[in-house]
Write a protein that holds these residues in place. Structure first.
Motif, PDB file in Angstrom:
ATOM      1  N   PHE A  39      84.572 121.551  -7.452  1.00 30.96           N
ATOM      2  CA  PHE A  39      83.756 122.206  -9.190  1.00 30.96           C
ATOM      3  C   PHE A  39      85.499 122.037  -9.080  1.00 30.96           C
TER       4      PHE A  39
ATOM      5  N   ARG B 127      79.322 121.551 -18.937  1.00 34.62           N
ATOM      6  CA  ARG B 127      79.365 121.344 -17.388  1.00 34.62           C
ATOM      7  C   ARG B 127      79.232 122.833 -16.872  1.00 34.62           C
TER       8      ARG B 127
ATOM      9  N   ARG C  67      75.863 121.870 -14.364  1.00 37.19           N
ATOM     10  CA  ARG C  67      76.326 122.281 -13.202  1.00 37.19           C
ATOM     11  C   ARG C  67      76.164 124.315 -12.718  1.00 37.19           C
TER      12      ARG C  67
ATOM     13  N   PHE D 146      87.174 136.225 -22.029  1.00 35.78           N
ATOM     14  CA  PHE D 146      85.353 136.801 -21.650  1.00 35.78           C
ATOM     15  C   PHE D 146      85.183 138.361 -22.677  1.00 35.78           C
TER      16      PHE D 146
ATOM     17  N   PHE E  77      79.010 129.652  -5.826  1.00 34.89           N
ATOM     18  CA  PHE E  77      78.381 128.971  -6.357  1.00 34.89           C
ATOM     19  C   PHE E  77      77.202 128.520  -4.989  1.00 34.89           C
TER      20      PHE E  77
ATOM     21  N   GLY F 200      79.340 132.326 -13.865  1.00 33.17           N
ATOM     22  CA  GLY F 200      79.526 131.274 -15.601  1.00 33.17           C
ATOM     23  C   GLY F 200      80.880 131.413 -16.002  1.00 33.17           C
ATOM     24  N   HIS F 201      81.746 132.668 -15.951  1.00 35.18           N
ATOM     25  CA  HIS F 201      83.044 133.234 -15.852  1.00 35.18           C
ATOM     26  C   HIS F 201      84.033 132.641 -15.261  1.00 35.18           C
ATOM     27  N   VAL F 202      83.904 132.855 -13.468  1.00 32.40           N
ATOM     28  CA  VAL F 202      84.932 131.827 -12.606  1.00 32.40           C
ATOM     29  C   VAL F 202      84.832 130.099 -13.025  1.00 32.40           C
ATOM     30  N   ALA F 203      83.633 130.265 -13.972  1.00 28.70           N
ATOM     31  CA  ALA F 203      83.317 128.452 -13.924  1.00 28.70           C
ATOM     32  C   ALA F 203      84.493 128.276 -14.874  1.00 28.70           C
ATOM     33  N   THR F 204      83.894 128.635 -16.069  1.00 28.53           N
ATOM     34  CA  THR F 204      85.136 128.874 -16.931  1.00 28.53           C
ATOM     35  C   THR F 204      86.250 128.679 -16.928  1.00 28.53           C
ATOM     36  N   ALA F 205      86.528 130.141 -15.816  1.00 26.94           N
ATOM     37  CA  ALA F 205      88.676 130.316 -15.878  1.00 26.94           C
ATOM     38  C   ALA F 205      88.846 129.006 -14.621  1.00 26.94           C
ATOM     39  N   LEU F 206      87.813 128.303 -13.985  1.00 24.74           N
ATOM     40  CA  LEU F 206      88.555 127.201 -13.125  1.00 24.74           C
ATOM     41  C   LEU F 206      87.787 125.801 -13.836  1.00 24.74           C
ATOM     42  N   GLY F 207      88.425 126.254 -15.672  1.00 23.14           N
ATOM     43  CA  GLY F 207      88.492 124.885 -16.189  1.00 23.14           C
ATOM     44  C   GLY F 207      87.085 124.007 -16.643  1.00 23.14           C
ATOM     45  N   ALA F 208      86.253 124.797 -16.161  1.00 22.91           N
ATOM     46  CA  ALA F 208      85.024 123.476 -16.572  1.00 22.91           C
ATOM     47  C   ALA F 208      84.338 123.978 -18.600  1.00 22.91           C
ATOM     48  N   PRO F 209      84.262 123.045 -19.478  1.00 21.86           N
ATOM     49  CA  PRO F 209      84.180 123.896 -20.677  1.00 21.86           C
ATOM     50  C   PRO F 209      82.609 123.647 -20.643  1.00 21.86           C
ATOM     51  N   PRO F 210      81.817 124.517 -21.753  1.00 22.81           N
ATOM     52  CA  PRO F 210      81.023 125.131 -21.445  1.00 22.81           C
ATOM     53  C   PRO F 210      79.624 123.862 -21.642  1.00 22.81           C
TER      54      PRO F 210
ATOM     55  N   HIS G 116      93.356 128.554 -18.363  1.00 20.87           N
ATOM     56  CA  HIS G 116      93.184 128.527 -16.633  1.00 20.87           C
ATOM     57  C   HIS G 116      93.840 129.167 -15.868  1.00 20.87           C
ATOM     58  N   MET G 117      93.115 130.015 -16.293  1.00 22.28           N
ATOM     59  CA  MET G 117      93.549 131.839 -15.674  1.00 22.28           C
ATOM     60  C   MET G 117      92.327 131.758 -14.140  1.00 22.28           C
TER      61      MET G 117
ATOM     62  N   HIS H  62      88.006 127.699 -21.259  1.00 27.36           N
ATOM     63  CA  HIS H  62      87.904 126.887 -20.472  1.00 27.36           C
ATOM     64  C   HIS H  62      89.021 125.926 -20.693  1.00 27.36           C
TER      65      HIS H  62
END
Lengths: 560, 223
Positions: free
Chosen positions: B111, A465, A469, B62, B100, A453-463, B89-90, B86
């Protein structure tokens, strides 16, 4: 929505229990203006106490429930102590997982068809071994002491307790602890009882209480295997509740409170037993004894487990035989011929019952899964689990005997005009489906690696998504299993469907139990098999769907 | 190696930790006041358990609610501490690649690719180019589980980079790779970050990592 989910879940789960208990209390005190009771009085209690054989009914409920729970508990514990880590243990595990989804009523019918005087067991040994050409005139099913009922409950609770222990074992690092004990010279059973049991037990304590509450207040199994003169209390309560004479309902409500007291009393007795066991166990552990009659315990636990699983499985076989049986006279070991005639003849009624069952189970399960996911996703976003405060609440609907609040709930639905509707039945099922779905989903959900979840968020995905996903796809298998469990729980519900539906909704379970009193073994077998087939199909689909959806993804295939 | 770090106050470009202090139950845990210019690496070193990862969690958004933090993290002069995780952008890299498992290699990159890059063809081309850049051309359809450790690490790196991060946060990202692979991936990461002008915060307990980073080093002692 996410913020409201925990409150909505608790309201839908506990609201009916609390409201139902209140709705039981008032008529028990004689107060229901709609039924002509306008003043608080002790009359319902007096009427209850005047019922013939009440004490016998109470004792039957208490002791069949306690004995079944204790028997299942002891066998599961000693079996695990003696065999954990062996090939036999893994074998039992694969056998018991599917048996968990067999509804109580179906298991009870299978057992009845197996051990009755004219049952399969007797047919298999007649006449060549005992010279019998007609069934012996003995009372096995419905014996006055409730032995058949106790045995049936025990056999059915073993898979549940065993799987609860299996879930608890990894967290206790049981194999490592056992190795340490072995290194110090402890025989397997003694070592396990001293170092693993004290850590496993706290985790299965609430499930054990749920089993106790269930076994002391069960209706369907008691109707199939239990004594009738007199019957255990819960069975008599349902009869009073369904009596055309509405004044019986006051007495039934008072009886429901007595039932609550019996179930809570059984839990109380169990807790006293826990204290004693802890005291004795400590002294035993301090004494340093290295053995616990290990060989005999292994033999007895293995034999007990084999006998009960064997009885369950043979019972299921005999159900299949009866559903397909042409003429089958005693003492023939097998029917004269097998055909699908029985199934075809009742196809209309069967498909109707399946339709009713699914029209309750599917929406209830869907809602339960959505609520559980919403609660868990909300928890993940907040970054804090509410586990310890909410866990006991999840068990409330499983520990308060159904009958104690379903009476009141029936009256409440009556007052708000929802009685005998599918919506009311669905709401009552939800009370029991929600906790199981939540329990099945929460462990795998919380065990998932939060860094995805952290990786996905850091990639810019809103909660949202991240949920749709990443977190949900990764939890798809657990979600599907939880949904299958929800369907299994809903299919197995007898009392809520009967009482809240006012007898209008003929599910496979209510039909099967309603047939118990009659002697049509072929029809009973068909409904009992349907009861099993629906949950089984659900679990098969749950195992299949993620495998197909992610067939090209090795890390998401079931391990081994 | 603990002399004062250069803090060019007049150039806001880069990643700035402005008097960041993190405490747990009132006990100070870790503090950092530093500026990382675009293309530079700041290495935070210390044994495990001193709260290095907590620092990254704070910057990425986080931070567990058991911690209390003060100060701010600025990217190119804007305070990101107030932004949702989100929106910061770090780019994050952990010691596990964390591809994934339900998506293909190409799916993982898709993604990450920002939605502002429109059109199927353009997105596919961007993914193909990213894979080619690390010698993995043509692996779009592969199941991540079938990749080797080095391939996974490279996909994870490209997944971060195609998301167009404004800074990189590395949490012991090389510690699970074997020695031969380790130097290779390490050089690749730093080279890519430098080429894109990304400020990098590296958290590690390995002196070799710190040396290879060739940037300023902050040593954190156990509290």
């Amino acid at each position: 929505m996410l913020r409201a989910a925990p409150f909505l879940t608790l309201a839908l789960m506990l609201g009916p229990v609390i409201a139902g208990l209140a709705g039981t209390l008032l008529p028990a005190a004689g107060y229901v203006p709609a039924l002509g009771g306008t003043s608080v009085s002790l009359e319902p209690v007096r009427a209850l106490l005047a019922q013939p054989g009440l004490a016998t009914s109470v004792l039957l409920s208490l002791f069949t429930g306690l004995a079944a729970t204790l028997g299942a508990f002891v066998i599961v514990m000693l079996f695990t102590a003696a065999f954990e880590g062996t090939r036999m243990f893994r074998g039992v595990k694969t056998l018991l997982s599917p048996l968990l989804s067999v509804p109580h009523a179906a298991a009870a019918f299978g057992l009845a068809f197996l051990i009755a005087p004219s049952g399969w067991a007797m047919r298999l040994v007649s006449p060549w071994a005992n010279g019998m050409t007609r069934p012996p005139d003995v009372l096995i099913i419905g014996d006055p002491h409730g032995l058949a009922m106790t045995f049936g409950l025990m056999a059915k609770e073993i898979p549940f307790l065993f799987l609860m222990v299996l879930a608890a074992l990894p967290q206790t690092k049981s194999l490592a602890a056992r190795r340490v004990a072995t290194g110090l010279g402890y025989a397997p059973v003694a070592g396990w009882l001293k170092v693993v049991l004290p850590r496993v037990y706290p985790q299965i304590r609430l499930p054990v209480f749920a089993v106790l509450a269930y076994a002391t207040s069960v209706v369907d199994v008691a109707l199939i295997l239990g004594p009738t003169t007199p019957a255990p209390l819960a069975v008599r309560l349902v009869a009073w509740m369904n009596d055309p004479d509405l004044s019986f309902r006051f007495m039934a409500s008072a009886g429901a409170l007595l039932q609550l007291a019996i179930s809570l009393g059984a839990i109380g007795l169990w807790i006293v037993g826990e204290r004693l066991a802890i005291h004795v166990g400590r002294r035993w552990t301090d004494g340093g004894g290295r053995r616990f009659a290990d060989r005999w315990v292994a033999l007895a636990a293995g034999a007990g487990m084999a006998a009960l699983i064997g009885a369950l499985l043979l019972g299921l076989c005999v159900l299949c035989l009866w559903s397909l049986a042409g003429p089958w006279r005693f003492p023939d070991a097998l029917p004269a011929h097998l055909s699908f005639d029985n199934w075809l003849r009742h196809l209309g009624a069967i498909s109707e019952a399946v339709g009713v069952t699914l029209s309750i189970a599917l929406p209830v399960t869907a809602l339960a899964v959505v609520l559980a996911l919403a609660c868990l996703e909300g928890e993940t976003r907040k970054g804090r689990a509410l586990r310890h405060r909410t866990l006991p609440l999840l068990y409330v609907p499983l520990i308060v005997p159904q009958i104690a609040f379903l009476f009141g709930l029936q009256i409440l639905f009556l007052l708000c005009g929802l009685h005998d509707t599918l919506l009311a039945v669905a709401l009552s099922h939800l009370v029991f489906v929600l906790p199981y779905v939540f329990l099945a989903l929460s462990d795998p959900w919380r065990a998932a690696d939060p860094r995805y979840g952290h990786v996905a968020t850091a990639l810019g995905a809103p909660p949202d998504r991240v949920f749709w996903r990443v977190r949900l796809p990764l939890a798809l298998r657990a979600t599907a299993t939880a949904a299958a469990l929800g369907i299994a729980v809903s299919v197995a519900q007898y009392l809520p469907t009967l009482l809240i539906g006012g007898g209008r909704f003929a599910s496979v379970t209510t039909e099967a139990v309603a047939l118990a009193a009659g002697g049509n073994r072929r029809l009973i077998a068909i409904y009992a098999l349907l009861q099993m087939a629906l949950p089984f199909l659900a679990f098969a689909l749950a195992a299949l769907v993620p495998g197909v959806a992610f067939r090209a993804r090795r890390d998401l295939q079931p391990s081994t | 190696m603990t002399e004062a770090l250069p803090l060019p106050a007049d150039t806001p470009a880069g990643l700035r930790f402005q008097d960041v202090r993190i405490a747990r139950a009132g006990q100070p845990l870790i503090a950092l006041d530093a500026h990382i210019a675009p293309g530079d690496v700041l290495t935070v070193m210390g044994p495990s358990g001193v709260g290095k990862s907590t620092l990254l969690a704070y910057a990425a958004g986080f931070l567990d609610s058991v911690f209390q933090a003060s100060g701010a993290v600025l990217v190119d002069g804007t305070d990101v501490t107030r932004l949702a995780a989100h929106e910061r952008h770090m780019g994050l890299l952990f010691q596990d690649p964390l591809l994934f498992p339900h998506l293909s290699v190409g799916g993982n990159l898709a993604f990450a690719l920002p939605p502002r890059l429109r059109g199927r063809a353009a997105r596919k081309a961007a993914i193909a180019a990213a894979l080619a850049e690390v010698g993995l051309a043509g692996l779009e359809k592969r199941d991540p589980a079938t990749l080797s450790g080095g391939q996974k690490a490279r996909v994870a790196l490209m997944r971060v980079l195609v998301s167009a991060p404004r800074a990189l946060l590395l949490d012991e990202p090389f510690s699970k790779l074997d020695t031969a692979l380790r130097g290779q991936i390490r050089d690749l990461v730093f080279e890519m970050a430098r080429a894109r002008g990304l400020p990098v915060l590296l958290v590690t307990h390995d002196a070799a990592d710190a040396q290879a980073a060739a940037g300023a080093i902050v040593e954190i002692a156990p509290a």
